[in-house]
Design a protein around this motif. Structure first.
Motif, PDB file in Angstrom:
ATOM      1  N   SER A  35      -1.350  -9.748  -2.871  1.00 11.11           N
ATOM      2  CA  SER A  35      -1.803 -10.444  -1.540  1.00 11.11           C
ATOM      3  C   SER A  35      -1.155 -10.046  -0.193  1.00 11.11           C
ATOM      4  O   SER A  35      -1.755  -9.658   0.776  1.00 11.11           O
ATOM      5  N   GLU A  38      -1.780  -6.257   0.520  1.00  7.85           N
ATOM      6  CA  GLU A  38      -3.017  -6.045   0.915  1.00  7.85           C
ATOM      7  C   GLU A  38      -3.054  -6.372   2.214  1.00  7.85           C
ATOM      8  O   GLU A  38      -3.742  -5.678   3.118  1.00  7.85           O
ATOM      9  N   TRP A  39      -2.646  -7.649   2.970  1.00 16.70           N
ATOM     10  CA  TRP A  39      -2.646  -7.848   4.440  1.00 16.70           C
ATOM     11  C   TRP A  39      -1.841  -6.842   5.090  1.00 16.70           C
ATOM     12  O   TRP A  39      -2.551  -6.583   6.112  1.00 16.70           O
ATOM     13  N   ASP A  41      -1.143  -3.709   4.548  1.00 18.18           N
ATOM     14  CA  ASP A  41      -1.930  -2.382   4.642  1.00 18.18           C
ATOM     15  C   ASP A  41      -3.252  -2.573   5.529  1.00 18.18           C
ATOM     16  O   ASP A  41      -3.380  -1.723   6.295  1.00 18.18           O
ATOM     17  N   THR A  42      -4.078  -3.632   5.312  1.00 21.51           N
ATOM     18  CA  THR A  42      -5.249  -3.809   6.088  1.00 21.51           C
ATOM     19  C   THR A  42      -5.181  -3.871   7.664  1.00 21.51           C
ATOM     20  O   THR A  42      -5.597  -3.280   8.476  1.00 21.51           O
ATOM     21  N   TYR A  43      -3.714  -4.576   7.971  1.00 25.46           N
ATOM     22  CA  TYR A  43      -3.657  -4.899   9.530  1.00 25.46           C
ATOM     23  C   TYR A  43      -2.690  -3.945  10.010  1.00 25.46           C
ATOM     24  O   TYR A  43      -2.666  -3.904  11.179  1.00 25.46           O
ATOM     25  N   LYS A  46      -2.751   0.726   6.993  1.00 28.35           N
ATOM     26  CA  LYS A  46      -3.868   1.729   7.235  1.00 28.35           C
ATOM     27  C   LYS A  46      -4.457   2.150   8.781  1.00 28.35           C
ATOM     28  O   LYS A  46      -4.903   3.166   8.690  1.00 28.35           O
ATOM     29  N   PRO A  47      -4.413   1.148   9.356  1.00 32.59           N
ATOM     30  CA  PRO A  47      -4.687   1.545  10.897  1.00 32.59           C
ATOM     31  C   PRO A  47      -3.993   2.678  11.349  1.00 32.59           C
ATOM     32  O   PRO A  47      -4.321   3.485  12.027  1.00 32.59           O
ATOM     33  N   GLU A  50      -4.901   5.702   9.834  1.00 31.66           N
ATOM     34  CA  GLU A  50      -6.069   6.359  10.076  1.00 31.66           C
ATOM     35  C   GLU A  50      -5.813   7.252  11.618  1.00 31.66           C
ATOM     36  O   GLU A  50      -6.463   7.845  12.023  1.00 31.66           O
ATOM     37  N   ARG A 190       0.480   7.337   3.122  1.00 34.00           N
ATOM     38  CA  ARG A 190      -0.422   6.429   3.418  1.00 34.00           C
ATOM     39  C   ARG A 190      -1.808   7.180   3.881  1.00 34.00           C
ATOM     40  O   ARG A 190      -2.803   6.781   3.443  1.00 34.00           O
ATOM     41  N   GLU A 197      -9.541   5.577  -1.432  1.00 33.16           N
ATOM     42  CA  GLU A 197     -10.119   4.336  -1.511  1.00 33.16           C
ATOM     43  C   GLU A 197     -11.447   4.401  -1.725  1.00 33.16           C
ATOM     44  O   GLU A 197     -12.303   3.426  -1.687  1.00 33.16           O
ATOM     45  N   LYS A 205      -9.150  -5.741  -8.282  1.00 30.85           N
ATOM     46  CA  LYS A 205      -8.430  -4.451  -7.780  1.00 30.85           C
ATOM     47  C   LYS A 205      -7.113  -4.476  -8.362  1.00 30.85           C
ATOM     48  O   LYS A 205      -6.466  -3.346  -8.649  1.00 30.85           O
TER      49      LYS A 205
END
Length: 242
Positions: A35, A38-39, A41-43, A46-47, A50, A190, A197, A205
């Motif tokens: 968890s 995941e946090w 990575d999300t914030y 991943k940004p 990208e 990454r 994804e 997951k």
């Protein structure tokens, strides 16, 4: 380094018997770390990935991937030798020499185009080759899926000499440059996973990634000599279009 590896490996002898029946005895802890990852990575991860993919031309992006993969060939060489795979060691060293010269310091993967394919080996695979059991599944902060054996293997990988560690080159590389290269490698890896994804993870997951990791590692440790329907999907997973 060696005492730390032995400390990590010591519990494996007691846990080997129960590994097949319960590969994830630390699941509550692992899910908590998952968890957190995941946090992060999300914030964060991943940004950044990208943004990197948005500004980086595809040719340059592939060049960065090739460059760092080429640096890993000496690690492949060492671990092939430790597994007595002398042909694989020769292939890995040859790939490094060819890509580092004709391939412009590894920016172009000339060796693969010439039909000389990577013999990917790490210290976790080396431990598996010599009969060290997986031990419990372990989710590491930031680094992600692992096992107790592969965590010990990571320690070995950190101390495996690479091209940036050899004199006099190591004296010419500023610590900030090393840190920047490490960060660039992480962001590039990454970004390369963004396409993955699109895989359907199912209802859970965490379970999907755990099972995929364990079966992929078994596949690699046994050099593909396993009877498992999942092994047929590994190449499909890695070859997803970007």
């Amino acid at each position: 380094m060696l005492p730390l590896i032995f400390i990590l490996l010591f519990p494996l002898s007691a846990m080997a018997a129960s590994e097949a029946s319960d590969p994830d005895p630390w699941e509550p802890f692992n899910r908590s770390v998952f968890s957190l990852n995941e946090w992060l990575d999300t914030y964060i991860a991943k940004p950044v990935a990208e943004g990197y993919r948005y500004v980086m031309p595809s040719v340059a992006d592939q060049g960065v991937t090739n460059f760092f993969r080429n640096l890993g060939e000496l690690e492949n060489t060492v671990n092939n030798l430790l597994q007595l795979k002398f042909e694989g060691a020769g292939v890995s060293l040859g790939r490094f020499a060819l890509n580092s010269t004709v391939g412009w310091f590894g920016l172009v993967d000339v060796a693969t185009h010439a039909g000389i394919y990577e013999r990917d080996e790490d210290f976790g695979q080396t431990l598996g080759y010599w009969g060290v059991p997986n031990g419990p599944y372990l989710m590491l902060p930031v680094f992600g899926p692992s096992t107790l054996r592969d965590t010990a293997g990571r320690v070995g990988d950190w101390y495996t000499p690479g091209p940036l560690d050899f004199e006099p080159m190591s004296e010419e590389i500023h610590p900030d440059t090393r840190l920047g290269m490490t960060g660039l490698n992480a962001v590039d890896k990454r970004a390369d996973l963004l396409a993955a994804e699109r895989v359907v993870f199912g209802d859970d997951k965490y379970v999907f990634l755990r099972d995929a990791y364990l079966q992929t590692r078994e596949f690699k440790v046994n050099d593909g000599a396993v009877t498992d329907p999942f092994s047929d999907s590994i190449d499909d997973f890695e070859d997803l279009p970007e």
